[in-house]
Scaffold this motif. Structure first.
Motif, mmCIF file in Angstrom:
data_model
loop_
_atom_site.group_PDB
_atom_site.id
_atom_site.type_symbol
_atom_site.label_atom_id
_atom_site.label_comp_id
_atom_site.label_asym_id
_atom_site.label_seq_id
_atom_site.Cartn_x
_atom_site.Cartn_y
_atom_site.Cartn_z
ATOM 1 N N PRO A 165 9.704 9.798 -0.256
ATOM 2 C CA PRO A 165 8.843 8.606 -0.110
ATOM 3 C C PRO A 165 8.262 8.506 1.290
ATOM 4 C CG PRO A 165 10.923 8.061 -1.121
ATOM 5 C CD PRO A 165 11.050 9.460 -0.653
ATOM 6 N N ILE A 166 7.044 7.932 1.366
ATOM 7 C CA ILE A 166 6.334 7.849 2.646
ATOM 8 C C ILE A 166 7.045 6.918 3.619
ATOM 9 C CG2 ILE A 166 4.812 6.028 1.795
ATOM 10 C CD1 ILE A 166 3.717 8.784 4.158
ATOM 11 N N ASN A 178 -1.421 14.345 -2.007
ATOM 12 C CA ASN A 178 -0.610 14.272 -3.221
ATOM 13 C C ASN A 178 -1.246 13.368 -4.262
ATOM 14 O OD1 ASN A 178 1.543 14.836 -4.805
ATOM 15 N ND2 ASN A 178 2.928 13.387 -3.833
ATOM 16 N N THR A 179 -1.831 12.244 -3.815
ATOM 17 C CA THR A 179 -2.433 11.332 -4.782
ATOM 18 C C THR A 179 -3.699 11.917 -5.389
ATOM 19 O OG1 THR A 179 -3.495 10.224 -2.951
ATOM 20 C CG2 THR A 179 -1.507 9.220 -3.808
ATOM 21 N N MET A 203 0.425 12.654 1.953
ATOM 22 C CA MET A 203 0.513 11.619 0.927
ATOM 23 C C MET A 203 -0.822 11.468 0.207
ATOM 24 S SD MET A 203 1.174 7.584 1.489
ATOM 25 C CE MET A 203 -0.539 7.133 1.582
ATOM 26 N N HIS A 204 -1.912 11.440 0.986
ATOM 27 C CA HIS A 204 -3.244 11.325 0.394
ATOM 28 C C HIS A 204 -3.554 12.549 -0.463
ATOM 29 C CE1 HIS A 204 -7.337 10.117 -0.053
ATOM 30 N NE2 HIS A 204 -7.796 11.180 0.559
ATOM 31 N N GLU A 220 0.820 -1.218 0.000
ATOM 32 C CA GLU A 220 0.000 0.000 0.000
ATOM 33 C C GLU A 220 0.846 1.256 0.000
ATOM 34 O OE1 GLU A 220 -0.547 -2.490 2.041
ATOM 35 O OE2 GLU A 220 -2.610 -3.153 1.749
ATOM 36 N N VAL A 221 2.060 1.175 0.518
ATOM 37 C CA VAL A 221 2.846 2.394 0.664
ATOM 38 C C VAL A 221 4.023 2.451 -0.309
ATOM 39 C CG1 VAL A 221 2.216 2.757 3.055
ATOM 40 C CG2 VAL A 221 4.204 1.387 2.518
ATOM 41 N N THR A 222 4.137 1.489 -1.203
ATOM 42 C CA THR A 222 5.241 1.577 -2.155
ATOM 43 C C THR A 222 4.899 2.591 -3.235
ATOM 44 O OG1 THR A 222 4.268 -0.317 -3.244
ATOM 45 C CG2 THR A 222 6.166 -0.727 -1.847
ATOM 46 N N ASN A 223 5.906 3.315 -3.649
ATOM 47 C CA ASN A 223 5.788 4.331 -4.699
ATOM 48 C C ASN A 223 4.806 5.441 -4.352
ATOM 49 O OD1 ASN A 223 7.631 3.015 -6.372
ATOM 50 N ND2 ASN A 223 6.008 1.667 -7.139
ATOM 51 N N LYS A 224 4.588 5.685 -3.048
ATOM 52 C CA LYS A 224 3.762 6.815 -2.642
ATOM 53 C C LYS A 224 4.683 7.934 -2.186
ATOM 54 C CE LYS A 224 -0.479 5.227 -3.050
ATOM 55 N NZ LYS A 224 -1.173 4.634 -1.923
ATOM 56 N N GLN A 225 4.464 9.128 -2.703
ATOM 57 C CA GLN A 225 5.303 10.271 -2.352
ATOM 58 C C GLN A 225 4.548 11.212 -1.426
ATOM 59 O OE1 GLN A 225 8.555 11.058 -3.460
ATOM 60 N NE2 GLN A 225 8.601 8.943 -4.169
#
Lengths: 167, 111
Positions: free
Chosen positions: B2-3, B54-55, B51-52, A115-120
């Motif tokens: 990265p998170i 940003n998406t 993060m949310h 769920e958290v891979t490739n999330k910036q």
């Protein structure tokens, strides 16, 4: 490496070092001062994330009010390192090992989580952390919890007075 | 950024707080470690909020998504401030009765 990334690493190192020094200091006053350093570095992280309101509130409420209260209580009790009781070495070692095991397991889980891979994380940009937007959301959608928290403060104040009163 | 970096930083701060609660006997230090854990959670909530944001921002430029996370952090700070005032009053009362802040003296409810 950009300036924000360098700031992130500096603030992270300061936060972790100060947090470890909170535990290692023998004198409780030094622990309180190191904890203030942790709170300031976390405020720096909030500024880096452009959560300006939370950064200021963290500085005023935590580093300002709460830690001064702690310092006041520590100085009221006149604690020093001679009077501080110590746990025996095996209990300390067990605590460190169990905390380290928890950290290891959680980090290994995070490394595999899809769920958290490739999330910036959006650094130094985005306007949701500004006072204007937070205030609009707080006083329109979340006005009932906000008012309830004032009742909570009142009950906490009365409770602290009742508990602290000499009988 | 990265998170994962934020998650690992918050987890490290949280585990330092847990180690402090487990290894120290001074009630004030234990209380400070609980504050440290609360702050680690706050930092992670803000990071997840961004993060949310940003998406969602990629699809909608004027979005306010993720603002709930920061409001939640605000309410956590409110509750923490109330908790600290009551907790320190309890510690002061305990010090007045036992002349110590050692938590091992609190192993019985009576006397």
């Amino acid at each position: 490496m950009s300036a924000t990334q360098i700031l992130f690493w500096i603030l992270s190192v300061v936060a972790l070092f100060s947090a470890i020094m909170v535990l290692l200091s023998k004198n409780p006053v030094h622990s309180v001062l190191w904890l203030i350093a942790v709170f300031f570095s976390i405020s720096g992280h909030y500024i880096l994330l452009n959560a300006q309101f939370l950064a200021i509130v963290n500085m005023i409420v935590y580093a300002g009010a709460i830690m001064v209260l702690f310092l006041f209580v520590v100085m009221l009790m006149n604690l020093n390192k001679e009077t501080e009781p110590q746990k025996n070495l095996w209990l300390k070692l067990a605590g460190v090992v169990s905390g380290g095991c928890l950290l290891m397991i959680l980090v290994s889980l995070i490394r595999q989580a899809s769920e958290v891979t490739n999330k910036q994380v959006l650094l130094k940009d985005g306007n949701i952390g500004l006072i204007k937007n937070l205030g609009k959301a707080l006083f329109s959608d979340y006005v009932v919890p906000f008012e309830i928290s004032s009742v909570l403060f009142l009950s906490a104040m009365i409770g602290a007075v009742v508990i602290g009163k000499k009988n | 950024m990265p998170i994962q970096y934020y998650i690992v930083l918050s987890l490290a701060l949280f585990c330092i707080g847990i180690v402090g609660v487990l290894t120290r006997r001074n009630a004030i230090i234990i209380f400070m470690c609980i504050e440290l854990m609360l702050n680690a959670v706050n930092l992670l909530l803000v990071a997840f909020s961004k993060m949310h944001h940003n998406t969602v921002l990629a699809a909608d430029k004027a979005t306010q998504a993720g603002i709930e996370g920061q409001l939640f952090v605000f309410f956590i700070m409110v509750v923490a401030a109330a908790e600290v005032s009551v907790g320190l009053a309890i510690i002061v009362m305990m010090f007045r009765n036992t002349h110590s802040v050692d938590v091992n003296f609190l192993n019985r409810l009576k006397n």
